[in-house]
Design a protein around this motif. Structure first.
Motif, mmCIF file in Angstrom:
data_model
loop_
_atom_site.group_PDB
_atom_site.id
_atom_site.type_symbol
_atom_site.label_atom_id
_atom_site.label_comp_id
_atom_site.label_asym_id
_atom_site.label_seq_id
_atom_site.Cartn_x
_atom_site.Cartn_y
_atom_site.Cartn_z
ATOM 1 N N ARG A 14 7.523 -2.340 -3.243
ATOM 2 C CA ARG A 14 7.396 -3.556 -2.746
ATOM 3 C C ARG A 14 6.338 -4.097 -3.910
ATOM 4 O O ARG A 14 6.554 -5.458 -4.389
ATOM 5 C CB ARG A 14 6.435 -3.718 -1.295
ATOM 6 N N GLU A 15 5.615 -3.460 -4.332
ATOM 7 C CA GLU A 15 4.705 -3.965 -5.466
ATOM 8 C C GLU A 15 5.243 -4.418 -6.789
ATOM 9 O O GLU A 15 5.261 -5.214 -7.443
ATOM 10 C CB GLU A 15 3.557 -2.865 -5.934
ATOM 11 N N SER A 69 4.508 -2.770 7.528
ATOM 12 C CA SER A 69 4.065 -2.331 6.229
ATOM 13 C C SER A 69 4.591 -1.142 5.924
ATOM 14 O O SER A 69 5.220 -0.251 6.622
ATOM 15 C CB SER A 69 2.350 -2.271 6.715
ATOM 16 N N SER A 117 1.447 8.701 -11.746
ATOM 17 C CA SER A 117 -0.078 8.852 -11.551
ATOM 18 C C SER A 117 -0.606 8.654 -10.212
ATOM 19 O O SER A 117 -1.532 9.159 -9.950
ATOM 20 C CB SER A 117 -0.410 7.970 -12.940
ATOM 21 N N GLU A 118 -0.036 7.443 -9.786
ATOM 22 C CA GLU A 118 -0.611 7.146 -8.375
ATOM 23 C C GLU A 118 -0.138 8.218 -7.112
ATOM 24 O O GLU A 118 -1.086 8.610 -6.429
ATOM 25 C CB GLU A 118 -0.426 5.594 -7.951
ATOM 26 N N TYR A 141 -6.320 -3.076 -12.589
ATOM 27 C CA TYR A 141 -5.018 -2.675 -12.803
ATOM 28 C C TYR A 141 -3.932 -3.506 -13.345
ATOM 29 O O TYR A 141 -3.284 -3.621 -14.108
ATOM 30 C CB TYR A 141 -4.798 -1.520 -11.888
ATOM 31 N N ASP A 193 -3.282 -7.296 -2.833
ATOM 32 C CA ASP A 193 -3.028 -7.178 -4.205
ATOM 33 C C ASP A 193 -1.783 -7.409 -4.357
ATOM 34 O O ASP A 193 -1.482 -7.872 -5.462
ATOM 35 C CB ASP A 193 -3.283 -5.428 -4.336
ATOM 36 N N LEU A 194 -0.935 -7.749 -3.443
ATOM 37 C CA LEU A 194 0.593 -8.168 -3.437
ATOM 38 C C LEU A 194 0.672 -9.417 -4.199
ATOM 39 O O LEU A 194 1.303 -10.140 -5.052
ATOM 40 C CB LEU A 194 1.275 -7.914 -2.397
ATOM 41 N N ARG A 227 -6.515 5.047 -8.241
ATOM 42 C CA ARG A 227 -6.077 4.112 -6.871
ATOM 43 C C ARG A 227 -5.591 5.021 -5.960
ATOM 44 O O ARG A 227 -5.769 4.916 -4.755
ATOM 45 C CB ARG A 227 -5.293 3.111 -7.616
ATOM 46 N N LEU A 259 3.195 5.253 -14.512
ATOM 47 C CA LEU A 259 2.146 4.629 -13.871
ATOM 48 C C LEU A 259 2.246 4.872 -12.262
ATOM 49 O O LEU A 259 1.235 5.393 -11.400
ATOM 50 C CB LEU A 259 2.113 3.173 -13.946
ATOM 51 N N SER A 278 -4.477 4.415 -12.089
ATOM 52 C CA SER A 278 -3.706 4.546 -11.239
ATOM 53 C C SER A 278 -3.877 5.631 -10.505
ATOM 54 O O SER A 278 -3.646 5.819 -9.146
ATOM 55 C CB SER A 278 -2.303 4.472 -12.158
ATOM 56 N N ALA A 318 -0.956 -6.266 7.573
ATOM 57 C CA ALA A 318 -1.704 -6.380 6.536
ATOM 58 C C ALA A 318 -0.946 -6.189 5.289
ATOM 59 O O ALA A 318 0.009 -5.388 5.313
ATOM 60 C CB ALA A 318 -2.800 -5.368 6.391
ATOM 61 N N PRO A 319 -0.913 -6.956 4.245
ATOM 62 C CA PRO A 319 -2.185 -7.817 3.850
ATOM 63 C C PRO A 319 -1.776 -9.627 4.267
ATOM 64 O O PRO A 319 -2.451 -10.449 3.600
ATOM 65 C CB PRO A 319 -2.356 -7.840 2.469
ATOM 66 N N PHE A 320 -0.724 -9.504 5.138
ATOM 67 C CA PHE A 320 -0.160 -10.641 5.455
ATOM 68 C C PHE A 320 -0.681 -11.243 6.782
ATOM 69 O O PHE A 320 0.303 -12.221 7.425
ATOM 70 C CB PHE A 320 1.447 -10.877 5.124
ATOM 71 N N LEU A 378 -1.713 -4.547 -16.342
ATOM 72 C CA LEU A 378 -0.332 -4.773 -16.155
ATOM 73 C C LEU A 378 0.292 -6.246 -17.113
ATOM 74 O O LEU A 378 1.247 -6.009 -17.726
ATOM 75 C CB LEU A 378 0.506 -4.697 -14.951
ATOM 76 N N ILE A 410 -6.979 5.620 -2.225
ATOM 77 C CA ILE A 410 -6.112 4.913 -0.979
ATOM 78 C C ILE A 410 -5.990 5.912 0.068
ATOM 79 O O ILE A 410 -6.196 5.864 1.225
ATOM 80 C CB ILE A 410 -4.560 4.448 -1.606
ATOM 81 N N ARG A 460 -2.786 10.315 -5.154
ATOM 82 C CA ARG A 460 -2.495 10.365 -3.464
ATOM 83 C C ARG A 460 -2.421 12.047 -3.134
ATOM 84 O O ARG A 460 -3.143 12.524 -1.885
ATOM 85 C CB ARG A 460 -1.325 9.902 -3.014
ATOM 86 N N VAL A 466 6.650 -8.815 -3.289
ATOM 87 C CA VAL A 466 7.176 -8.589 -1.823
ATOM 88 C C VAL A 466 8.024 -9.985 -1.465
ATOM 89 O O VAL A 466 8.686 -9.839 -0.412
ATOM 90 C CB VAL A 466 5.603 -9.097 -1.326
#
Lengths: 699, 699
Positions: free
Chosen positions: B458-459, B476, B287-288, A318, A209-210, A290, B284, A287, A601-603, A322, A294, B292, B463
């Motif tokens: 990060r998002e 991570s 909301s995430e 999502y 996603d990044l 999500r 946003l 969101s 992850a995700p790299f 944005l 997660i 969680r 990154v």
């Protein structure tokens, strides 16, 4: 990563109503053109090419629509290249925790090992016929939802007459220029589509996603399917020639595919509703989903496996949202958009004088308070506009089947012309194919989705709304979702088939809690749909049609229709980007991939890909960007030269490019392409797909 | 439910910079007035009352600030009423899974059973002194962050001189009218605050998030604390008289408390930044986090217990944000706001002619692109503007302690005047009190928070940003958060005390992974703070100061300063509401509660309350609404008559009332009050608190 279409309902909804290009000065490369009105001369003049009608015909017959994605034929034996993310659902459906093809890649060494994608179908556009006159006649003198239903019914009749019961054809009446034109599109249809190759998921999703909707990219987001007829590979003499040579900056390219939906003629007032109401609500509730997913995925290995694809889906939509919010809060972009509207209004006013002259902008303005009021209920109960991220019941598969069974039974009891459009005779085959497909169902995940949906519906519509009361009664979202998902037997395809074939009587007699539940909520959910159609969609359609007509009058025929999920051709060149926040050259290489990899992850580089590092020429171009006009649905679109050679598959664009929904901006719009060179490397050097390599004619 | 303040950092930040009331025609009841500039005549004329200065003095000395909440003295033995949600953290800190006072209520039958709230402190405003001249002099000739730091340092000196080391006093230099005035507020301070009564949580939160920020309401959101001195109840001869009689519609009321922050002089350009950038991002990501936490809470009984208070906190702030977004996308509200600005600009232009005339609106406009660019990094790394929901590390307690330890050690090595303002000598006592408090820490919850924060940082910053690289290295968010939270020993108060007292040497020598981590991220996080102060806060302050001055010139002295978390008095009447989406009479009763109860959470009546149903007069008024001007931080504010009798405690407002942050709107602004009648019923008929009932003088 994903430019696929998530909502198939776009065409029937109010918001998809705007139909045509941003008026005013257009960029030379602007436009997702239909194949029967492609500006050959303009493209040749812009690009320095010499394409002609036979070129267009070959490209059209080599272009494949696969689910919400685009794809291209690359051999005479039905082999088709698309994106890996376009086969992700197929891969997930074929996988188990024990045999997880997303992890290992799917690498059949012979055609016999290729496996059918459950519910998969593909089609090729073979014919375009004008049916404008019949459609206009059907709606004459009608207004409101009577108008909408009469035209839907006529479209259904045209489709039935043209395709009958033919299993290998699909007919579709396509609305262009917001009702200015109607075309009958006839497709050759393939219902036996087999998976021929998919890389390791991480090879296709490196950066996750990044890196999604960004560049530089390092993703081998490609896969192959094969079309079958009569249990044998389809014969496809017309196809793209495979060209895996190193791409060159500035090369003219054509992108052929089925972009989902643009809204380039939305008025400023309509855009404000999208910015203030539609996107914020959709993004906020997505969101939260999500976050729930997660955490769910972190609870166990099994949950991680189950939730992978759903999380990618939510994150992709999502992030696209944005980008759209960013466009709608970008002062420069909005100013340009407002200037174009002002120019159009001025021309319109000059041409339409007199006291009786109508004002479609004012009509649309007056619709907005109603739209803002009704949108939350409409989005949550009927799935929204297709612009945002809303899907009914959070995308629960079981809920969706139950709804199809209940509504399908109710609708089939009426004459085709009186049904909800999606249950017309001409469309039932597609409905059944989705309903009977063998697909794994994960109750834990389904429960997360339904609980979230009930909870958000109650919150946004308020606990005292009749909708929330009808949906929940005295149960909480947690209780209700647990009871429905635990109790239903719809995961069994035989149960679904029996209920479908048993019609209304079987539905009424069923003690399946999810079927019973869907029966009880038909009244409120159908009511909000009708209210939306009457009070939002119908007046929006009417005014938008006026705008489309006026636009022809003001700007002539150098215009293209908004994207509607049907086949289009756009063009541009291979090039990088040089605007703030988006500066890069047009190419990345495998060397860049090795460089970006951290191992976390995700790299993390996919294991088989990493193991092949020494065999791979590090200078091979992996991804590239082109300037052509694309939008969600263009995923997998073949990128071809003026000679009809395929150079890659479109798989993404950038966050800034999301403004493309509202207007093409040559300065920032870039599509991201996985090159045929990278795909060849993957097939040959990583996954040992020698059969495919030979079939592609790679020397 | 919660009008408490979540961010204590508001005062130092750019966004809190605007300082004064919406110019133009004000409503007669508009304003959160300071006690030394209360419009006695105007209030009496509006309400038909006859209050005087002695009334104001009594009200002030009966008003208590408790954490981010307000409260009021109701006996001569230090008894204080506030909201239950204001003691929720105290209740959680005193509870265990085995003895969960949130579930059972906290009902000590004697004073000896009252328990100290960990880290709790309360204060009463005893003196207000003008220090404007000294403050202005300190900043003379300086600009940028030098200006900010010089004034911060002078404030610290004034505070130290006035309060010295006195443990029972606190001194605070308060900025009013955006630097037009500076006042030294001296408080009598109580560091021994004990919990005297809390109802079952559900009795206070009936309807949960769904009914939060709405009306009709049925929530006994009240609790009692007691101030102690020298291990004995404080003597408080000045206090409100308890009046539990049935409230009457139209009664004039005064609301005394410490509203947190309003932004009523933000320009249209500043509001656009809040609407386009600040609120969307904050909402946003909140909301995430909510998603969680919800899933986390569903994983076990223990997690449900742990996550209850955090979820309520996130949902409350998030819902407040929704109300603010609604205000900022409400055409009527924005039009009124724009008209007021136009009027002000016109007067300003008329008074400031000539080529050299400055234009603060234009200056603020020019700051906005920088603000929009820097906001994500500033919000995520330093905690944002206090307008939204952003808190560093997702509100992780362990992270917050680690930051205080590391920064505290670094700052204390400098002279007080050169430190970050929050570590000035005069403020260290409060810092220590928070740091040394015994509080339960739940590693699972802490990990959710830190993981979420690292992931969102990060998002949003991308990154490849230096911030994300500094925060994560090659780990991570999942790996990093797990390692830090598992390894740290900061949950132990003795460890925290030793590190604090050991200063820089102890910090440098510590092998605690969280301490080491905070050391490594000081450079980037301090850098973004400095950049924000230089490029956003300083120019915003300068222009806002000009606006404040101009406002005096244009509208005279009939203006009040923006709320700043310090004691204010507002006024209005008991009344309902009659606007679209908000129509109701002013009162609810216990009968309404029984009627609304479904048995399913959050509409389940608390067990002890339900068991007392037959003993309760169903016609007793439970909650009511008043029209006075309030904002977050007003939670627990005593609602008193012109005779100084307390009628209830403010505990909420409505979603529509959230526009109050940007401008008081008499038509929609309503505060929600729990009545003394309902509290009396709870104490006497439900929880058997006979001692308190007697102490309140109830017959």
């Amino acid at each position: 990563m994903r430019n696929l279409v998530l909502s198939a309902s776009v065409a029937v909804l109010g918001f998809a109503a705007a139909s045509s290009a941003l008026p005013g000065k257009a960029w030379a490369e602007e436009g997702m053109w239909t194949f029967d009105n492609f500006p050959i001369a303009r493209a040749n003049a812009t690009l320095g090419t010499a394409i002609d009608q036979p070129f267009l015909d070959r490209v059209r017959l080599s272009s494949v629509k696969f689910g919400g994605c685009s794809a291209g034929l690359v051999s005479d034996a039905g082999l088709v290249m698309t994106n890996n993310h376009c086969v992700a659902t197929c891969v997930a459906n074929l996988s188990t925790e024990a045999v997880n093809y997303a992890e290992t890649g799917f690498t059949p060494k012979t055609r016999e090992e290729e496996i059918k994608c459950p519910g998969g179908s593909a089609e090729i556009l073979t014919e375009i016929t004008d049916v404008t006159e019949r459609m206009h006649k059907a709606g004459e003198g009608l207004t409101g939802s009577a108008f909408t239903r009469a035209r839907d019914a006529e479209a259904g009749r045209i489709e039935s007459e043209a395709c009958g019961d033919a299993a290998d054809k699909r007919c579709q009446v396509v609305t262009l220029y917001r009702g200015g034109q109607f075309k009958l599109y006839t497709y050759k249809k393939y219902t036996d589509v087999r998976l021929a190759f998919a890389p390791e998921d991480r090879a296709a999703t490196f950066g996750g996603d990044l890196d999604n909707f960004s560049f530089p990219r390092f993703a081998i987001d490609a896969a192959f399917i094969r079309l079958y007829e009569n249990d044998a590979p389809a014969q496809t003499p017309t196809h793209f020639a495979w060209n895996a040579s190193t791409p060159v900056e500035g090369t003219p390219v054509f992108v052929t595919g089925s972009p989902g939906a643009t809204q380039r003629l939305l008025t400023q007032d309509q855009l404000a509703s999208v910015r203030d109401v539609v996107l914020p609500m959709d993004q906020l509730i997505a969101s939260e989903l999500r976050g729930r997913l997660i955490r769910f995925s972190e609870e166990s290995e099994q949950n991680a496996f189950i939730a992978m694809d759903p999380i990618v889906g939510v994150e992709n939509t999502y992030k696209r949202g944005l980008g759209r919010m960013r466009a709608l809060t970008d002062t420069d972009f909005l100013t340009a958009r407002a200037a174009a509207e002002a120019d159009f209004r001025q021309r319109y006013a000059a041409a339409n004088t007199g006291a009786s002259a109508s004002d479609p902008w004012s009509d649309l303005q007056q619709v907005q308070p109603t739209l803002r009021e009704l949108y939350p209920a409409y989005a949550l109960l009927e799935g929204g506009t297709g612009i945002g991220t809303t899907s009914v019941a959070g995308g629960s598969q079981l809920f969706s089947w139950a709804r199809t069974l209940v509504r399908g039974a109710q609708e089939r009891a009426k004459p085709s012309a009186e049904r909800l459009a999606e249950y017309g005779d001409a469309r039932l085959a597609a409905v059944q194919s989705g309903l009977f497909a063998e697909r794994p169902v994960y109750p834990g995940l389904e429960q997360v989705r339904v609980e979230w949906w009930l909870s958000k519906t109650r919150e946004w519509l308020t606990v005292d709304s009749p909708y929330a009361r009808a949906l929940l009664g005295s149960e909480s979202p947690e209780q209700k979702s647990a009871r429905l998902i635990e109790g239903t037997r719809l995961a069994d395809p035989a149960v679904r088939r029996a209920l479908w074939e048993g019609g209304l009587a079987a539905i009424a007699a069923s003690d399946d809690p999810l079927i019973q539940y869907l029966l009880t909520i038909q009244e409120p959910t159908r009511a909000i749909r009708t209210e939306w159609e009457e009070r939002v969609q119908a007046p929006t359609d009417r005014a938008s049609e006026q705008l489309a007509t006026a636009r022809f009058a003001a700007y002539g025929d150098t215009v293209y229709p908004d994207a509607t999920g049907t086949l289009r051709l756009s063009y541009g060149t291979i090039e990088g980007s040089d605007v703030p926040g988006q500066r890069w050259g047009p190419f990345t290489t495998f060397a860049g991939l090795w460089d970006r990899a951290t191992g976390a992850a995700p790299f993390d580089v996919a294991p088989k890909l990493l193991a092949a590092k020494d065999r791979i020429d590090a200078d091979t171009v992996l991804n590239m960007t082109v300037s052509s006009d694309t939008i969600g649905g263009s995923s997998g679109s073949p990128v071809v030269t003026a000679a009809g050679e395929i150079l890659g598959a479109n798989f993404d664009s950038t966050v800034l490019s999301q403004r493309n929904a509202y207007g093409y901006d040559r300065k920032v719009n870039r599509s991201v392409i996985v090159t045929t060179g990278a795909v060849t490397t993957a097939l040959r050097d990583v996954y040992g797909m020698d059969g495919l390599v030979a079939e592609l004619g790679v020397r």
